[in-house]
Design an enzyme around this catalytic site. Structure first.
Site, PDB file in Angstrom:
ATOM      1  CG  ASP A  64      11.943 -17.694  -0.289  1.00 46.59           C
ATOM      2  OD1 ASP A  64      11.279 -17.927   0.740  1.00 46.59           O
ATOM      3  OD2 ASP A  64      12.215 -16.547  -0.668  1.00 46.59           O
ATOM      4  CG  ASN A 130      18.144  -6.735  -3.256  1.00 49.67           C
ATOM      5  OD1 ASN A 130      17.000  -7.120  -3.087  1.00 49.67           O
ATOM      6  ND2 ASN A 130      19.169  -7.564  -3.356  1.00 49.67           N
ATOM      7  CG  HIS A 132      15.093  -9.991  -2.612  1.00 53.13           C
ATOM      8  ND1 HIS A 132      16.276 -10.155  -1.915  1.00 53.13           N
ATOM      9  CD2 HIS A 132      14.116 -10.142  -1.663  1.00 53.13           C
ATOM     10  CE1 HIS A 132      16.016 -10.398  -0.646  1.00 53.13           C
ATOM     11  NE2 HIS A 132      14.716 -10.386  -0.463  1.00 53.13           N
ATOM     12  CD  GLU A 137      19.102 -11.421  -3.949  1.00 57.01           C
ATOM     13  OE1 GLU A 137      18.455 -10.357  -3.937  1.00 57.01           O
ATOM     14  OE2 GLU A 137      19.664 -11.867  -2.928  1.00 57.01           O
TER      15      GLU A 137
HETATM   16  C1  F6R Z   1      10.846 -14.565   2.270  1.00 55.89           C
HETATM   17  C2  F6R Z   1      11.206 -13.923   1.005  1.00 55.89           C
HETATM   18  C3  F6R Z   1      11.900 -12.616   0.953  1.00 55.89           C
HETATM   19  C4  F6R Z   1      11.485 -11.628   2.049  1.00 55.89           C
HETATM   20  C5  F6R Z   1      12.306 -10.358   1.941  1.00 55.89           C
HETATM   21  C6  F6R Z   1      11.988  -9.389   3.049  1.00 55.89           C
HETATM   22  O1  F6R Z   1      10.189 -15.794   2.054  1.00 55.89           O
HETATM   23  O2  F6R Z   1      10.974 -14.490  -0.010  1.00 55.89           O
HETATM   24  O3  F6R Z   1      11.694 -12.034  -0.314  1.00 55.89           O
HETATM   25  O4  F6R Z   1      10.126 -11.345   1.926  1.00 55.89           O
HETATM   26  O5  F6R Z   1      13.675 -10.677   1.984  1.00 55.89           O
HETATM   27  O6  F6R Z   1      12.416  -9.929   4.264  1.00 55.89           O
HETATM   28  P1  F6R Z   1      12.031  -9.238   5.656  1.00 55.89           P
HETATM   29  O7  F6R Z   1      10.581  -9.404   5.806  1.00 55.89           O
HETATM   30  O8  F6R Z   1      12.802 -10.047   6.694  1.00 55.89           O
HETATM   31  O9  F6R Z   1      12.458  -7.838   5.551  1.00 55.89           O
END
Ligand code: F6R
Length: 232
Positions: A64, A130, A132, A137
């Protein structure tokens, strides 16, 4: 399918195990890696940078990118990947969605077509508080492909720690869809810290529901979850 859960309470051991899994993938001929960003990945990429692993024949495809940040913005995922991995460990080809494309919807289609032209030997995933995966989401269709999505308030406040204020966190992102992620041959999910407990409990014991995107991994035949959370 059952999820292969590995609990490593010692974080250094957890990340060493992640490096070992990636090394085994390389040894077994993997060349195409789906990569992730975020705080969870920083210690992993540090260990990869300091390893002797060679990715110079490999292709990477990132999950992403924020919409509206320039590539050179310090918090763009393009910059994150250069700093945390690619500058030290060059790949043959790297791909991150272009969040500053004039037509971001066309860019999402281009990215999905790119993904369909490849087979991801492995996809690395973190998980949101959450539930995701990527930036898919809660409520996202399990059939979703790469798309422009709106970030929830929960995700924007979780990511505000990387910006000067929450107002600077972009409101949209381009993300691989859930069906795009599920096409990977193997998925390695890393979840570290108490804030991820509810998501991992849902993945292990809850219903497979679009309200908690990570639960879809239960339908994937080849997933390893590494966590430092002792589960009951
Ligand atoms: C990042 C991504 C997100 C993160 C998730 C956890 O490329 O796609 O799904 O893996 O938001 O983020 P952290 O590791 O910062 O807790």
């Amino acid at each position: 399918m059952t999820i292969n859960l590995e609990v490593w309470e010692d974080k250094a051991a957890l990340y060493n195990r992640a490096v070992e899994i990636i090394a085994n993938q390389l040894k077994n001929g993997a060349t195409t890696f789906g990569l992730a960003t975020g705080g969870t990945m920083e210690p992993l990429y540090e260990k990869l940078r300091n390893s002797s692993l060679d990715f110079s024949h490999c292709t990477s495809v990132n999950l992403d990118e924020y919409v509206g940040l320039s590539k050179t913005h310090p918090e763009s995922y393009y910059t994150f990947m250069q700093q945390h991995l690619f500058d030290a460990k060059p790949f043959k080809a790297t791909n991150v969605p272009n969040g500053e494309a004039e037509d971001v919807h066309a860019e999402a289609i281009r990215y999905e077509n790119l993904l369909k032209s490849l087979t991801l030997d492995m996809q690395l995933l973190g998980v949101g508080v959450n539930g995701h995966i990527g930036f898919n989401e809660p409520g996202t269709s399990f059939e979703s492909e790469t798309a422009v999505v709106k970030l929830t308030d929960s995700t924007r406040s979780a990511n505000a720690r990387f910006f000067d204020s929450i107002d600077e966190v972009p409101e949209e992102a381009i993300t691989m869809g859930i069906s795009s992620i599920m096409r990977a041959k193997f998925i390695l999910l890393i979840a570290v810290g108490e804030t991820k407990r509810a998501a991992i409990e849902a993945l292990l014991n809850g219903d497979v529901t679009e309200e908690i995107p990570v639960t879809k991994l239960r339908d994937h035949p080849n997933v390893i979850v590494l966590t430092d959370l002792k589960m009951n």
